[in-house]
Motif scaffolding. Structure first.
Motif, PDB file in Angstrom:
ATOM      1  N   ARG A 166      18.125  -3.372  -8.693  1.00  0.00           N
ATOM      2  CA  ARG A 166      18.401  -2.452  -7.590  1.00  0.00           C
ATOM      3  C   ARG A 166      17.447  -1.269  -7.555  1.00  0.00           C
ATOM      4  NH1 ARG A 166      24.244  -0.002  -8.182  1.00  0.00           N
ATOM      5  NH2 ARG A 166      23.482   1.056  -6.312  1.00  0.00           N
ATOM      6  N   GLU A 167      16.869  -0.878  -8.687  1.00  0.00           N
ATOM      7  CA  GLU A 167      15.947   0.249  -8.711  1.00  0.00           C
ATOM      8  C   GLU A 167      14.547  -0.132  -8.232  1.00  0.00           C
ATOM      9  OE1 GLU A 167      15.748   2.079 -12.491  1.00  0.00           O
ATOM     10  OE2 GLU A 167      17.791   2.856 -12.451  1.00  0.00           O
ATOM     11  N   PHE A 168      14.278  -1.405  -8.139  1.00  0.00           N
ATOM     12  CA  PHE A 168      12.930  -1.866  -7.830  1.00  0.00           C
ATOM     13  C   PHE A 168      12.787  -2.113  -6.332  1.00  0.00           C
ATOM     14  CE2 PHE A 168       9.461  -4.919  -7.557  1.00  0.00           C
ATOM     15  CZ  PHE A 168       8.540  -4.338  -8.392  1.00  0.00           C
ATOM     16  N   ARG A 169      11.708  -1.557  -5.726  1.00  0.00           N
ATOM     17  CA  ARG A 169      11.458  -1.719  -4.297  1.00  0.00           C
ATOM     18  C   ARG A 169      10.427  -2.818  -4.069  1.00  0.00           C
ATOM     19  NH1 ARG A 169       8.557   2.207  -2.908  1.00  0.00           N
ATOM     20  NH2 ARG A 169       8.225   3.033  -4.999  1.00  0.00           N
ATOM     21  N   ARG A 170      10.713  -3.714  -3.144  1.00  0.00           N
ATOM     22  CA  ARG A 170       9.771  -4.786  -2.831  1.00  0.00           C
ATOM     23  C   ARG A 170       8.535  -4.284  -2.100  1.00  0.00           C
ATOM     24  NH1 ARG A 170      12.807 -10.315  -1.624  1.00  0.00           N
ATOM     25  NH2 ARG A 170      11.049 -10.587  -0.227  1.00  0.00           N
ATOM     26  N   ALA A 172       7.380 -12.959   0.681  1.00  0.00           N
ATOM     27  CA  ALA A 172       7.501 -13.585   1.999  1.00  0.00           C
ATOM     28  C   ALA A 172       6.599 -14.811   2.110  1.00  0.00           C
ATOM     29  CB  ALA A 172       7.144 -12.574   3.086  1.00  0.00           C
ATOM     30  N   ALA A 173       5.391 -14.731   1.529  1.00  0.00           N
ATOM     31  CA  ALA A 173       4.482 -15.882   1.574  1.00  0.00           C
ATOM     32  C   ALA A 173       5.037 -17.058   0.772  1.00  0.00           C
ATOM     33  CB  ALA A 173       3.105 -15.483   1.035  1.00  0.00           C
ATOM     34  N   LEU A 174       5.707 -16.762  -0.340  1.00  0.00           N
ATOM     35  CA  LEU A 174       6.296 -17.829  -1.154  1.00  0.00           C
ATOM     36  C   LEU A 174       7.460 -18.496  -0.431  1.00  0.00           C
ATOM     37  CD1 LEU A 174       6.292 -16.096  -4.657  1.00  0.00           C
ATOM     38  CD2 LEU A 174       4.812 -17.964  -3.912  1.00  0.00           C
ATOM     39  N   GLU A 175       8.168 -17.736   0.386  1.00  0.00           N
ATOM     40  CA  GLU A 175       9.348 -18.261   1.073  1.00  0.00           C
ATOM     41  C   GLU A 175       9.013 -18.920   2.404  1.00  0.00           C
ATOM     42  OE1 GLU A 175      11.757 -14.791   1.280  1.00  0.00           O
ATOM     43  OE2 GLU A 175      12.572 -15.015  -0.749  1.00  0.00           O
ATOM     44  N   ASN A 176       7.811 -18.655   2.932  1.00  0.00           N
ATOM     45  CA  ASN A 176       7.395 -19.247   4.200  1.00  0.00           C
ATOM     46  C   ASN A 176       6.339 -20.320   3.955  1.00  0.00           C
ATOM     47  OD1 ASN A 176       8.769 -17.654   6.412  1.00  0.00           O
ATOM     48  ND2 ASN A 176       7.834 -15.991   5.256  1.00  0.00           N
ATOM     49  N   ILE A 209     -11.749   1.504   4.989  1.00  0.00           N
ATOM     50  CA  ILE A 209     -13.074   0.970   4.697  1.00  0.00           C
ATOM     51  C   ILE A 209     -13.066  -0.516   4.363  1.00  0.00           C
ATOM     52  CG2 ILE A 209     -13.889   3.222   3.918  1.00  0.00           C
ATOM     53  CD1 ILE A 209     -13.565   2.272   1.060  1.00  0.00           C
ATOM     54  N   GLY A 210     -11.913  -1.071   3.999  1.00  0.00           N
ATOM     55  CA  GLY A 210     -11.782  -2.513   3.847  1.00  0.00           C
ATOM     56  C   GLY A 210     -12.331  -3.117   2.580  1.00  0.00           C
ATOM     57  N   LEU A 211     -12.762  -2.312   1.603  1.00  0.00           N
ATOM     58  CA  LEU A 211     -13.339  -2.879   0.384  1.00  0.00           C
ATOM     59  C   LEU A 211     -12.309  -3.621  -0.462  1.00  0.00           C
ATOM     60  CD1 LEU A 211     -15.780  -0.067  -0.800  1.00  0.00           C
ATOM     61  CD2 LEU A 211     -16.388  -2.352   0.032  1.00  0.00           C
ATOM     62  N   ILE A 212     -11.038  -3.283  -0.304  1.00  0.00           N
ATOM     63  CA  ILE A 212      -9.964  -4.006  -0.981  1.00  0.00           C
ATOM     64  C   ILE A 212      -8.870  -4.298   0.040  1.00  0.00           C
ATOM     65  CG2 ILE A 212     -10.373  -3.031  -3.271  1.00  0.00           C
ATOM     66  CD1 ILE A 212      -8.033  -1.114  -2.727  1.00  0.00           C
ATOM     67  N   PRO A 213      -8.093  -5.348  -0.192  1.00  0.00           N
ATOM     68  CA  PRO A 213      -6.953  -5.617   0.688  1.00  0.00           C
ATOM     69  C   PRO A 213      -5.767  -4.742   0.316  1.00  0.00           C
ATOM     70  CG  PRO A 213      -7.108  -7.312  -0.989  1.00  0.00           C
ATOM     71  CD  PRO A 213      -8.277  -6.404  -1.205  1.00  0.00           C
ATOM     72  N   ASN A 214      -4.811  -4.691   1.197  1.00  0.00           N
ATOM     73  CA  ASN A 214      -3.525  -4.052   0.916  1.00  0.00           C
ATOM     74  C   ASN A 214      -2.494  -5.155   0.749  1.00  0.00           C
ATOM     75  OD1 ASN A 214      -3.069  -1.337   0.473  1.00  0.00           O
ATOM     76  ND2 ASN A 214      -3.277  -0.768   2.614  1.00  0.00           N
ATOM     77  N   CYS A 215      -1.774  -5.156  -0.356  1.00  0.00           N
ATOM     78  CA  CYS A 215      -0.778  -6.206  -0.578  1.00  0.00           C
ATOM     79  C   CYS A 215       0.396  -5.626  -1.355  1.00  0.00           C
ATOM     80  CB  CYS A 215      -1.393  -7.371  -1.357  1.00  0.00           C
ATOM     81  SG  CYS A 215      -0.351  -8.840  -1.413  1.00  0.00           S
ATOM     82  N   ARG A 216       1.591  -5.916  -0.892  1.00  0.00           N
ATOM     83  CA  ARG A 216       2.806  -5.476  -1.553  1.00  0.00           C
ATOM     84  C   ARG A 216       3.586  -6.690  -2.056  1.00  0.00           C
ATOM     85  NH1 ARG A 216       3.266  -0.107  -0.282  1.00  0.00           N
ATOM     86  NH2 ARG A 216       1.962   0.571   1.451  1.00  0.00           N
ATOM     87  N   LEU A 217       4.453  -6.450  -3.000  1.00  0.00           N
ATOM     88  CA  LEU A 217       5.223  -7.560  -3.560  1.00  0.00           C
ATOM     89  C   LEU A 217       6.067  -8.242  -2.486  1.00  0.00           C
ATOM     90  CD1 LEU A 217       6.360  -6.305  -7.057  1.00  0.00           C
ATOM     91  CD2 LEU A 217       4.778  -8.141  -6.538  1.00  0.00           C
ATOM     92  N   HIS A 218       6.469  -7.504  -1.477  1.00  0.00           N
ATOM     93  CA  HIS A 218       7.201  -8.126  -0.377  1.00  0.00           C
ATOM     94  C   HIS A 218       6.326  -9.157   0.340  1.00  0.00           C
ATOM     95  CE1 HIS A 218       9.848  -8.630   3.067  1.00  0.00           C
ATOM     96  NE2 HIS A 218       8.795  -8.435   3.839  1.00  0.00           N
ATOM     97  N   ASP A 219       5.022  -8.858   0.485  1.00  0.00           N
ATOM     98  CA  ASP A 219       4.114  -9.810   1.136  1.00  0.00           C
ATOM     99  C   ASP A 219       4.026 -11.107   0.339  1.00  0.00           C
ATOM    100  OD1 ASP A 219       3.526  -7.872   3.097  1.00  0.00           O
ATOM    101  OD2 ASP A 219       1.963  -7.002   1.822  1.00  0.00           O
ATOM    102  N   LEU A 220       3.936 -10.981  -0.978  1.00  0.00           N
ATOM    103  CA  LEU A 220       3.885 -12.182  -1.817  1.00  0.00           C
ATOM    104  C   LEU A 220       5.196 -12.943  -1.755  1.00  0.00           C
ATOM    105  CD1 LEU A 220       2.510 -13.982  -3.905  1.00  0.00           C
ATOM    106  CD2 LEU A 220       3.292 -12.406  -5.685  1.00  0.00           C
TER     107      LEU A 220
END
Length: 410
Positions: A127-131, A184-188, A171-182
């Motif tokens: 519960r303390e962890f945010r996706r 969601a990708a695993l579930e879709n 500037i786009g040198l790195i992507p932005n990715c959150r654990l929710h994105d991963l």
């Protein structure tokens, strides 16, 4: 009588503060690193936010008191899981560890290549962890990144990671990715992600001299520089499922963000069409999101339109491209070069890596009558023989504040 009973019973039903947790009783983990360890264990590295007194002293200490250890070094604990590592860490940390203010989680490359699902799955239930927490992959071990990291400007770890996220969008040198994105990708079906890469710069860490060559590197840990933060954030780790299958550099990340339609501006160098030994520096401006037209034939046809305007900011050769014919030649050359780079990156990701990180599969959902039909479609198998065509159609809209190049007087 009823009123009297209600008055007597009501205080007993009011929630009390028996389980309260005061701020002074908690240790806020700002960065979490996860690495593989022998015997199927993991090493969890905790970077704990340094407690600051409102009066300006660190940790509530007065005058010249000793700085708390949180300001000096992270803590690494070996355990079976992240949750067990938190428990063991409280055997030497005098406050309860909490993830409620976690700003970044870094996976070591060995963990990322073997699969991160078993480590993040328990956190999604905690519960303390945010996706919404961003996550990244280390070039090597995560604990080395956390121990070596020395921000240039900010003292707050949370502010540093927020700043890096803003840089990713600008500037786009790195992507932005959150654990929710991963998650969601695993579930879709047919979806994957790219996570940012962090690496310890070998030139800065070891105080090495820069090599005597003409090469430029966009790889995390290999950027040619001296001084500053010993850690680079550059490029990304390509996930297929929960495993890393490839790595892209910082330049590739810019092209990827353009294909995703998430980058509004980018600075790039292209080859001068008249003088192949010189470069032309441009600033790209997105006209709109990339448009995908996918035909599910045999083979699959993928056509991508990336509308882009550019400002020419540097012409090393000194050639004047502001006139009609030279300008048309420049626009065609820039479009051809960008098309080639974008097509090469898409082919590498979709055909070679079988990782749909855009994801292109979202543009084919409407071609299926049901979700089950879309889910069962062998998308990754069909991508092995896909034909990919990219059209960027670049338009040069200005040549900076000085249109004509400088000319030396004789």
């Amino acid at each position: 009588m009823c009123a009297t009973v209600c008055i007597c019973v009501a205080p007993l039903a009011v929630t009390g503060c028996y389980d309260r947790q005061e701020l002074e009783q908690q240790a806020f983990v700002s960065v979490l690193g996860v690495d593989k360890a022998p015997g199927g264990l993991i090493d969890c590295t905790f970077k704990i936010a340094q407690p600051i007194s409102p009066s300006g002293g660190a940790g509530g200490a007065s005058g010249g008191g000793e700085q708390p250890l949180a300001s000096k070094t992270p803590v690494t604990v070996r355990a079976h899981s992240i949750y067990e590592a938190m428990l063991l860490a409280n055997g030497s940390i005098e406050r309860t560890l909490t993830f409620s203010h976690l700003t970044l989680i870094i996976f070591g490359s060995n963990v990322a290549k073997s699969g991160v699902l078993q480590y993040i799955q328990p956190l999604t239930r905690y519960r303390e962890f945010r996706r919404t927490v961003p996550f990244a992959v280390a070039d090597g071990e995560a604990k080395d990144i956390i121990q070596t990291f020395q921000p240039m400007l900010d003292t707050s770890t949370a502010r540093v990671n927020d700043g890096i996220s803003l840089l990713a969008n600008r500037i786009g040198l790195i992507p932005n990715c959150r654990l929710h994105d991963l998650a969601a990708a695993l579930e879709n079906p047919h979806e994957d992600v790219v996570a940012p890469m962090y690496g310890v710069n070998k030139f800065v860490k070891d105080n090495k001299s820069l090599p005597d060559d003409s090469s430029i590197s966009y790889e995390a840990g290999d950027v040619r520089r001296s001084g500053g933060n010993p850690v680079d954030w550059m490029g990304g780790a390509v996930f297929h499922g929960d495993k890393v299958v490839d790595f892209v550099n910082g330049e590739d990340s810019i092209y990827l963000r353009l294909l995703e339609g998430e980058l509004d501006h980018a600075r790039l160098d292209f080859q001068d069409p008249t003088n192949k030994q010189q470069n032309i520096g441009v600033e790209l401006h997105k006209e709109g999101r990339a448009h995908y037209d996918v035909s599910l034939g045999n083979p699959v046809q993928i056509r991508v339109n990336v509308p882009v305007d550019v400002d020419v900011v540097n012409v090393s050769s000194g050639i004047d491209y502001s006139q009609t014919q030279p300008r048309a030649k420049l626009e065609k050359s820039l479009s051809d070069q960008l098309n080639q780079r974008l097509e090469g990156l898409l082919h590498r990701l979709l055909v070679t890596d079988h990782a749909d990180v855009i994801p292109v599969s979202r543009y084919i959902r409407a071609q299926f009558p049901t979700y089950q039909a879309f889910q069962s479609y062998p998308w990754l198998t069909r991508l092995k023989t896909a034909n990919i065509i990219v059209n960027s159609d670049i338009h040069v809209r200005r040549f900076g504040v000085q249109i004509e190049p400088l000319h030396e007087t004789t």
